[in-house]
Design an enzyme around this catalytic site. Structure first.
Site, PDB file in Angstrom:
ATOM      1  N   ILE A   1      21.891  23.085   9.545  1.00 29.15           N
ATOM      2  CA  ILE A   1      20.827  22.179  10.001  1.00 29.15           C
ATOM      3  C   ILE A   1      19.838  21.980   8.852  1.00 29.15           C
ATOM      4  CG2 ILE A   1      18.852  21.956  11.575  1.00 29.15           C
ATOM      5  CD1 ILE A   1      21.277  21.651  13.220  1.00 29.15           C
TER       6      ILE A   1
ATOM      7  N   ASN B   1      23.888  23.822  18.453  1.00 29.33           N
ATOM      8  CA  ASN B   1      25.126  24.400  18.988  1.00 29.33           C
ATOM      9  C   ASN B   1      24.992  25.910  19.065  1.00 29.33           C
ATOM     10  OD1 ASN B   1      26.301  21.815  19.058  1.00 29.33           O
ATOM     11  ND2 ASN B   1      26.947  22.000  16.936  1.00 29.33           N
TER      12      ASN B   1
ATOM     13  N   GLY C   1      34.370  25.227   8.395  1.00 24.32           N
ATOM     14  CA  GLY C   1      33.686  25.007   9.663  1.00 24.32           C
ATOM     15  C   GLY C   1      34.151  23.712  10.310  1.00 24.32           C
ATOM     16  N   VAL C   2      33.608  23.421  11.466  1.00 28.80           N
ATOM     17  CA  VAL C   2      33.998  22.202  12.153  1.00 28.80           C
ATOM     18  C   VAL C   2      33.093  21.049  11.737  1.00 28.80           C
ATOM     19  CG1 VAL C   2      35.094  23.214  14.167  1.00 28.80           C
ATOM     20  CG2 VAL C   2      32.618  23.002  14.106  1.00 28.80           C
TER      21      VAL C   2
ATOM     22  N   LYS D   1      18.654  12.229  10.448  1.00 27.26           N
ATOM     23  CA  LYS D   1      17.920  11.200  11.210  1.00 27.26           C
ATOM     24  C   LYS D   1      17.428  10.072  10.289  1.00 27.26           C
ATOM     25  CE  LYS D   1      18.525  13.553  14.975  1.00 27.26           C
ATOM     26  NZ  LYS D   1      19.699  13.149  15.774  1.00 27.26           N
TER      27      LYS D   1
ATOM     28  N   GLU E   1      38.795  29.833  11.401  1.00 29.70           N
ATOM     29  CA  GLU E   1      38.588  29.943  12.822  1.00 29.70           C
ATOM     30  C   GLU E   1      39.298  28.826  13.562  1.00 29.70           C
ATOM     31  OE1 GLU E   1      34.356  30.996  13.658  1.00 29.70           O
ATOM     32  OE2 GLU E   1      34.540  29.131  14.751  1.00 29.70           O
TER      33      GLU E   1
HETATM   34  O1  0RQ Z   1      22.699  15.214  15.694  1.00 31.58           O
HETATM   35  O2  0RQ Z   1      24.443  13.780  16.608  1.00 31.58           O
HETATM   36  O3  0RQ Z   1      22.183  13.938  17.678  1.00 31.58           O
HETATM   37  O4  0RQ Z   1      22.457  12.801  15.464  1.00 31.58           O
HETATM   38  O5  0RQ Z   1      22.666  17.785  14.111  1.00 31.58           O
HETATM   39  O6  0RQ Z   1      24.782  17.024  12.437  1.00 31.58           O
HETATM   40  O7  0RQ Z   1      25.131  15.884  10.280  1.00 31.58           O
HETATM   41  O8  0RQ Z   1      26.712  15.405  12.216  1.00 31.58           O
HETATM   42  O9  0RQ Z   1      26.711  17.592  10.918  1.00 31.58           O
HETATM   43  O10 0RQ Z   1      28.635  17.874  12.584  1.00 31.58           O
HETATM   44  O11 0RQ Z   1      28.480  19.097  10.349  1.00 31.58           O
HETATM   45  O12 0RQ Z   1      26.946  19.682  12.259  1.00 31.58           O
HETATM   46  C1  0RQ Z   1      24.976  22.783  11.673  1.00 31.58           C
HETATM   47  C2  0RQ Z   1      25.205  21.424  13.754  1.00 31.58           C
HETATM   48  C3  0RQ Z   1      26.087  20.548  11.579  1.00 31.58           C
HETATM   49  C4  0RQ Z   1      27.263  22.450  12.670  1.00 31.58           C
HETATM   50  C5  0RQ Z   1      25.859  21.815  12.420  1.00 31.58           C
HETATM   51  C6  0RQ Z   1      21.587  16.956  13.717  1.00 31.58           C
HETATM   52  C7  0RQ Z   1      22.246  15.635  13.374  1.00 31.58           C
HETATM   53  C8  0RQ Z   1      23.299  15.542  14.459  1.00 31.58           C
HETATM   54  C9  0RQ Z   1      25.010  17.284  13.787  1.00 31.58           C
HETATM   55  P1  0RQ Z   1      22.967  13.817  16.424  1.00 31.58           P
HETATM   56  P2  0RQ Z   1      25.865  16.355  11.467  1.00 31.58           P
HETATM   57  P3  0RQ Z   1      27.822  18.534  11.536  1.00 31.58           P
HETATM   58  C10 0RQ Z   1      32.701  27.941  12.169  1.00 31.58           C
HETATM   59  C11 0RQ Z   1      31.494  27.411  11.625  1.00 31.58           C
HETATM   60  C12 0RQ Z   1      27.047  26.234  13.271  1.00 31.58           C
HETATM   61  C13 0RQ Z   1      28.377  26.850  13.591  1.00 31.58           C
HETATM   62  C14 0RQ Z   1      29.255  26.983  12.396  1.00 31.58           C
HETATM   63  C15 0RQ Z   1      27.181  23.759  13.446  1.00 31.58           C
HETATM   64  C16 0RQ Z   1      23.742  16.972  14.595  1.00 31.58           C
HETATM   65  O13 0RQ Z   1      27.872  22.689  11.439  1.00 31.58           O
HETATM   66  O14 0RQ Z   1      27.094  23.774  14.660  1.00 31.58           O
HETATM   67  O15 0RQ Z   1      28.888  26.834  11.258  1.00 31.58           O
HETATM   68  N1  0RQ Z   1      27.179  24.898  12.701  1.00 31.58           N
HETATM   69  N2  0RQ Z   1      30.482  27.260  12.669  1.00 31.58           N
HETATM   70  O16 0RQ Z   1      21.327  14.589  13.407  1.00 31.58           O
HETATM   71  C17 0RQ Z   1      17.338  17.778  12.977  1.00 31.58           C
HETATM   72  C18 0RQ Z   1      18.005  18.601  10.893  1.00 31.58           C
HETATM   73  C19 0RQ Z   1      19.350  18.274  11.238  1.00 31.58           C
HETATM   74  C20 0RQ Z   1      19.582  17.715  12.483  1.00 31.58           C
HETATM   75  C21 0RQ Z   1      21.472  17.939  11.416  1.00 31.58           C
HETATM   76  N3  0RQ Z   1      17.701  19.147   9.725  1.00 31.58           N
HETATM   77  N4  0RQ Z   1      17.049  18.344  11.802  1.00 31.58           N
HETATM   78  N5  0RQ Z   1      18.587  17.469  13.361  1.00 31.58           N
HETATM   79  N6  0RQ Z   1      20.905  17.523  12.562  1.00 31.58           N
HETATM   80  N7  0RQ Z   1      20.537  18.394  10.587  1.00 31.58           N
HETATM   81  C22 0RQ Z   1      33.285  27.043  13.262  1.00 31.58           C
HETATM   82  C23 0RQ Z   1      32.796  27.456  14.648  1.00 31.58           C
HETATM   83  O17 0RQ Z   1      32.058  28.344  14.797  1.00 31.58           O
HETATM   84  C24 0RQ Z   1      33.276  26.718  15.844  1.00 31.58           C
END
Ligand code: 0RQ
Length: 509
Positions: A363, A383, A268-269, A407, A293
Site C-alpha cells: 500500500i 486485504n 504475490g497476487v 488514486k 503461495e
Molecule cells: O484500490 O481498487 O479501490 O482502487 O489498493 O491496489 O494498485 O491495484 O495493487 O492489486 O497489487 O494490491 C498491497 C493491496 C496491492 C496487495 C495490495 C489501493 C488501490 C486499489 C489495490 P481500488 P493496486 P495490487 C502473497 C502476497 C498483501 C498480501 C500480500 C495485497 C487497491 O498486494 O493485498 O502481499 N498485499 N500477499 O487504489 C490508498 C495507497 C494505496 C491504495 C493502493 N497508498 N493508499 N489506497 N491502494 N495503494 C499472496 C497472498 O497472500 C494471497
C-alpha cells in the site's frame, strides 16, 4: 457426480446443501477450505447465509466464526458477510462486503501470517473447531479425500474439527489427483523436527487427505467454478516495474550473486506481479523454479513455455481462460505443479533454506523502507498481510513493488512515515516503482531515505520528501532515523481532509 464419490458409505451421506447447513450451529466455529478464490465450498455457505437471514428475520441472532485458508469467493465471504452472519474471521480477506463489515466494526478480523494459522490452531490458542467444511475434487473408494484447487489449511481443519462436511465439486478437473503433496510430519514443540524438503520439486507427503470417516456428517455435490478473475493486460506502469526488476536480476547474475536460473520465485497476487511473470517470458533465465503461495496466469505461461520447470504453491488463482487451458492439459501440468498445505508452502524454515526471491505488493512505504501492506490511512483494512510476511522476512532477497502513486496521483506510495507497519525496514531489501529500483541492502537509514526518494518516489512528490527529510535531519530528537513526530502523518491527514496528499499551496509541506 456419483462416480466422484468412490466410498459407498460416504455416498450414503449425500444430502442437500440446506440440510448440511442445518448441521452448523449459531456461535460455532467453521473451518472452511479456500485460498485466493480457489477450492472454497460454494453451496453450503450460500445455504447457511439463507438460513442466517431467515433466523435473523425471525428475531433470532445467528452468527458464526469462520477460519479459512485465505480469501475465498462471493458465495462464501460475500454471502455470509452480507447476511451479517460472520462474527469473527481469520485470516486474509479480499471480499469487498466482508471488508466493509470489518471496517465498520461489525466483524472481528484476525489478520495472521498465513503459515502460522495451522500451527496456532494446533496449539489450541484459537479455541475448538466445531465443523470443517471442505471442498474436494473427489473421494477414493477407500475414503481418502482428493484435494481441490487449493490445499490451504484443510489438513488441519479435517483433523481438528468435531464434524466434517464435504463438498465434492465435479467442476474441478479429475486430473488434479496426484498434484498435491500433503505433509503429515508436522508436530508441536518440543517434538518438532526439520521438514525434509531441500528442493522445490520434492514431494514429502501423500496426494490425498486422510479423514476419520465417522466424523463426516454430510456430503454435498457441487458443480460450480472457482472465483476465477481475469487479469488486465499489464499497463505501462506495471511493465516499467517489471523491467526494473528483470534488469536487477540480470545484474545480480552478472555479479555472481544469483545463479543463472535464479532462485525459487515467490510472487504475490495482483496485476503487477503478473506483469513481472510475463516479463520473465522474454528474459534470459531458464529452468526457473517457483516456491510460492499462488500460481497465477503468468506462471502457467512460464510452465507451458518450459521457462519454469516447476511451481510449488498452495493454490491456483487463474483467469477463466487460463483455467480452461489448465483443465485441458492438467495431466501435463501434474508433474510440474505441486500444491501443498499453506504451512509448508509458506514455511519460514523452507523459505530461508531454499532462498526464495520474494516479490510482493504494498500500500505504502516510507522513506526508511518500512512497508504497509494492509491499511489505508493507517486504519482501514484493504486485504491483509497474507503470506507476504512469511516470505519477506525469510527470503534470499525481499523485494516490494508498487506504482509510485495511488488514486490518480492524489496519494504518494512513498510517505514520510508509514501509517501502519507490516514489514519493518530490515525485511525490505529492494523497493521498486515505475521510476526505478532502490537496492537498500547494506544501507543505513539516512542512506536508504536518499535512495528511496531519488529512485522510487514520483517526481511530483520528491521535493516535498526531500524537504521533510532535510528538516528532519536538522530538527529531529535523534539523528539515526530522523523523524518529525508532529509532522510525520501530515500527508495522511491532508488526504483525509482534502482528498489529496498534495500540498494545497504547492509548497513542500
Ligand atoms: O484500490 O481498487 O479501490 O482502487 O489498493 O491496489 O494498485 O491495484 O495493487 O492489486 O497489487 O494490491 C498491497 C493491496 C496491492 C496487495 C495490495 C489501493 C488501490 C486499489 C489495490 P481500488 P493496486 P495490487 C502473497 C502476497 C498483501 C498480501 C500480500 C495485497 C487497491 O498486494 O493485498 O502481499 N498485499 N500477499 O487504489 C490508498 C495507497 C494505496 C491504495 C493502493 N497508498 N493508499 N489506497 N491502494 N495503494 C499472496 C497472498 O497472500 C494471497
Amino acid at each position: 457426480a456419483a462416480h466422484r464419490i468412490g466410498h459407498a458409505g460416504l455416498r450414503a451421506r449425500v444430502m442437500s446443501p440446506e440440510d448440511a447447513a442445518g448441521l452448523i450451529a449459531s456461535g460455532s466455529t467453521v473451518g472452511m477450505s479456500g485460498f485466493t478464490g480457489s477450492g472454497y465450498p460454494k453451496r453450503v455457505p450460500l445455504a447457511l447465509a439463507r438460513r442466517i437471514e431467515a433466523e435473523q428475520a425471525a428475531g433470532r441472532p445467528f452468527r458464526v466464526r469462520i477460519w479459512t485458508g485465505a480469501s475465498t469467493g462471493p458465495e462464501l465471504d460475500g454471502a455470509l458477510a452480507k447476511a451479517d452472519g460472520i462474527e469473527y474471521r481469520l485470516p486474509y480477506n479480499s471480499d469487498p462486503i466482508a471488508r466493509e463489515k470489518i471496517n465498520s466494526g461489525r466483524m472481528h478480523y484476525v489478520d495472521m501470517h498465513l503459515s502460522q494459522v495451522a500451527p496456532v490452531a494446533w496449539q489450541g490458542f484459537l479455541g475448538p473447531l466445531d465443523t470443517a467444511l471442505v471442498e474436494v475434487s473427489g473421494i477414493t473408494e477407500d475414503g481418502d479425500l482428493i484435494p481441490s484447487t487449493s490445499v490451504g489449511n484443510n489438513k488441519t481443519w479435517l483433523e481438528r474439527a468435531g464434524q466434517v462436511i464435504l463438498e465434492v465439486n465435479r467442476w474441478q478437473s479429475e486430473a488434479l489427483h496426484g498434484m498435491h503433496d500433503i505433509y503429515y510430519g508436522a508436530a508441536l514443540p518440543p517434538n518438532r523436527v526439520p521438514i525434509p524438503l531441500v528442493r522445490p520439486d520434492q514431494r514429502i507427503g501423500q496426494p490425498t487427505f486422510r479423514c476419520d470417516l465417522d466424523k463426516v456428517v454430510a456430503v454435498v455435490e457441487t458443480d460450480a467454478p472457482d472465483r476465477n478473475q481475469p487479469f488486465s493486460t499489464p499497463d505501462a506502469v506495471a511493465e516499467a516495474i517489471a523491467g526494473h526488476l528483470l534488469a536487477f536480476f540480470r545484474h545480480e547474475v552478472a555479479r555472481g550473486r544469483l545463479p543463472a536460473s535464479l532462485l525459487p520465485l515467490q510472487s504475490g497476487v495482483g496485476n503487477v506481479a503478473n506483469a513481472v511473470l510475463a516479463g520473465l517470458m522474454d528474459a534470459p533465465f531458464d529452468t526457473l523454479t517457483a516456491y510460492t503461495e499462488v500460481i497465477q496466469d503468468g506462471m502457467l505461461d512460464l510452465l507451458e513455455s518450459g521457462k519454469l520447470s516447476l511451481a510449488s504453491a498452495t493454490s491456483l488463482s487463474l483467469s477463466p481462460a487460463a483455467v480452461e487451458r489448465f483443465n485441458r492439459d492438467a495431466a501435463r501440468f501434474r508433474d510440474r505443479v505441486i500444491l501443498r498445505p499453506q504451512e509448508i508452502s509458506n514455511h519460514p524454515e523452507l523459505v530461508r533454506r531454499l532462498g526464495c526471491l520474494a516479490m510482493n505488493g504494498l500500500i505504502e512505504a516510507d522513506i526508511y523502507g518500512n512497508v504497509n501492506s494492509t491499511h489505508v490511512m493507517g486504519s482501514r483494512i484493504q486485504n491483509g498481510i497474507g503470506g507476504s510476511g512469511d516470505f519477506a522476512r525469510n527470503a534470499y532477497v525481499s523485494i516490494f513493488m508498487t506504482p509510485s502513486t495511488a488514486k490518480g496521483g492524489a496519494i504518494s506510495a512513498i510517505v514520510p512515515k508509514v501509517s501502519h507497519v507490516d514489514h519493518i525496514a530490515q525485511d525490505v531489501q529492494v523497493l521498486v516503482t515505475e521510476h526505478g529500483l532502490a537496492d537498500l541492502r547494506g544501507l543505513a537509514p539516512r542512506q536508504r531515505a536518499r535512495a528511496i526518494i531519488d529512485t522510487c518516489a514520483h517526481p511530483d512528490y520528491r521535493p516535498a520528501l526531500v524537504d521533510y527529510l532535510e528538516r528532519a535531519e536538522a530538527g529531529s530528537f535523534g539523528g539515526h532515523t530522523p523523524t518529525l513526530l508532529g509532522e510525520a502523518f501530515a500527508w495522511h491527514r491532508r488526504f483525509i481532509e482534502t482528498g489529496s496528499m498534495r500540498p494545497a499551496d504547492g509548497g513542500a509541506r
